[in-house]
Write a protein that holds these residues in place. Structure first.
Motif, PDB file in Angstrom:
ATOM      1  N   SER A 113       0.833  -1.206   0.000  1.00  0.00           N
ATOM      2  CA  SER A 113       0.000   0.000   0.000  1.00  0.00           C
ATOM      3  C   SER A 113       0.872   1.263   0.000  1.00  0.00           C
ATOM      4  CB  SER A 113      -0.945   0.014   1.201  1.00  0.00           C
ATOM      5  OG  SER A 113      -0.202   0.028   2.421  1.00  0.00           O
ATOM      6  N   ALA A 114       1.992   1.226   0.701  1.00  0.00           N
ATOM      7  CA  ALA A 114       2.897   2.384   0.729  1.00  0.00           C
ATOM      8  C   ALA A 114       3.654   2.504  -0.589  1.00  0.00           C
ATOM      9  CB  ALA A 114       3.861   2.276   1.898  1.00  0.00           C
ATOM     10  N   ILE A 115       3.984   1.374  -1.206  1.00  0.00           N
ATOM     11  CA  ILE A 115       4.607   1.396  -2.546  1.00  0.00           C
ATOM     12  C   ILE A 115       3.639   2.042  -3.529  1.00  0.00           C
ATOM     13  CG2 ILE A 115       5.418  -0.033  -4.475  1.00  0.00           C
ATOM     14  CD1 ILE A 115       7.433  -0.138  -2.213  1.00  0.00           C
ATOM     15  N   ASP A 116       2.364   1.640  -3.467  1.00  0.00           N
ATOM     16  CA  ASP A 116       1.345   2.224  -4.343  1.00  0.00           C
ATOM     17  C   ASP A 116       1.231   3.733  -4.122  1.00  0.00           C
ATOM     18  OD1 ASP A 116       0.788  -0.264  -5.438  1.00  0.00           O
ATOM     19  OD2 ASP A 116      -0.970  -0.613  -4.167  1.00  0.00           O
ATOM     20  N   ASP A 117       1.301   4.161  -2.856  1.00  0.00           N
ATOM     21  CA  ASP A 117       1.243   5.584  -2.546  1.00  0.00           C
ATOM     22  C   ASP A 117       2.436   6.320  -3.147  1.00  0.00           C
ATOM     23  OD1 ASP A 117       0.437   8.049  -1.348  1.00  0.00           O
ATOM     24  OD2 ASP A 117       1.760   7.634   0.354  1.00  0.00           O
TER      25      ASP A 117
END
Length: 151
Positions: free
Chosen positions: A69-73
């Motif tokens: 999810s943080a990579i996507d952000d």
């Protein structure tokens, strides 16, 4: 004796640069092949300038302890640089390259702040180096084609 310089044209310079980068271990792709209508599409539209799936894959390798999810952000932040002036976009992207992309996520029920690194400077083999030629971008119905595109 006269030194004769070989013909210098866009094609010979492009091929020289591609060969040079390939000799340094970079992968190569022909732009039309990875275009939305190509034989191996890596873009959803000609407006896309980021090879998103390739970027996400590399970021997971470079940042193994960061949740998806943080990579996507981080990818979203890179894609959404939209200052009115090009110089401001370039400065913001440079900061992301050199200082990381600031993200937050939940870990063990607590909010945690961290950085997603776009480049692994300590372990270059973790990076995905790709040179692409004939990479067509369509922006405001105008075709643009940088001589070389790097990923």
């Amino acid at each position: 004796m006269v030194n004769v310089m070989p013909d210098l044209n866009e094609n010979s310079i492009e091929n020289f640069a591609i060969d040079l980068l390939k000799s340094q271990g970079w992968d190569y792709a022909f732009g039309p092949d990875i275009a939305p209508d190509g034989v191996r599409p890596e873009r959803k539209s000609f407006e896309d300038v980021i090879l998103e799936s390739r970027l996400k894959k590399a970021l997971k390798i470079i940042n193994p302890n960061i949740p998806e999810s943080a990579i996507d952000d981080a990818v979203k932040q890179v894609k959404n640089l939209n200052f009115p002036e090009l110089i401001s976009n370039n400065e913001a992207f440079h900061r992301m390259l050199t200082e990381g992309v600031r993200v937050s996520y939940q870990k063990n029920g607590e909010e945690r702040g961290d950085y997603v690194w776009l480049v692994d400077f300590e372990n270059p083999e973790n990076n995905d180096f790709l040179v692409v030629n004939q990479f067509t971008v369509i922006e405001n119905n105008v075709n643009k084609r940088p001589i070389l595109f790097f990923s």
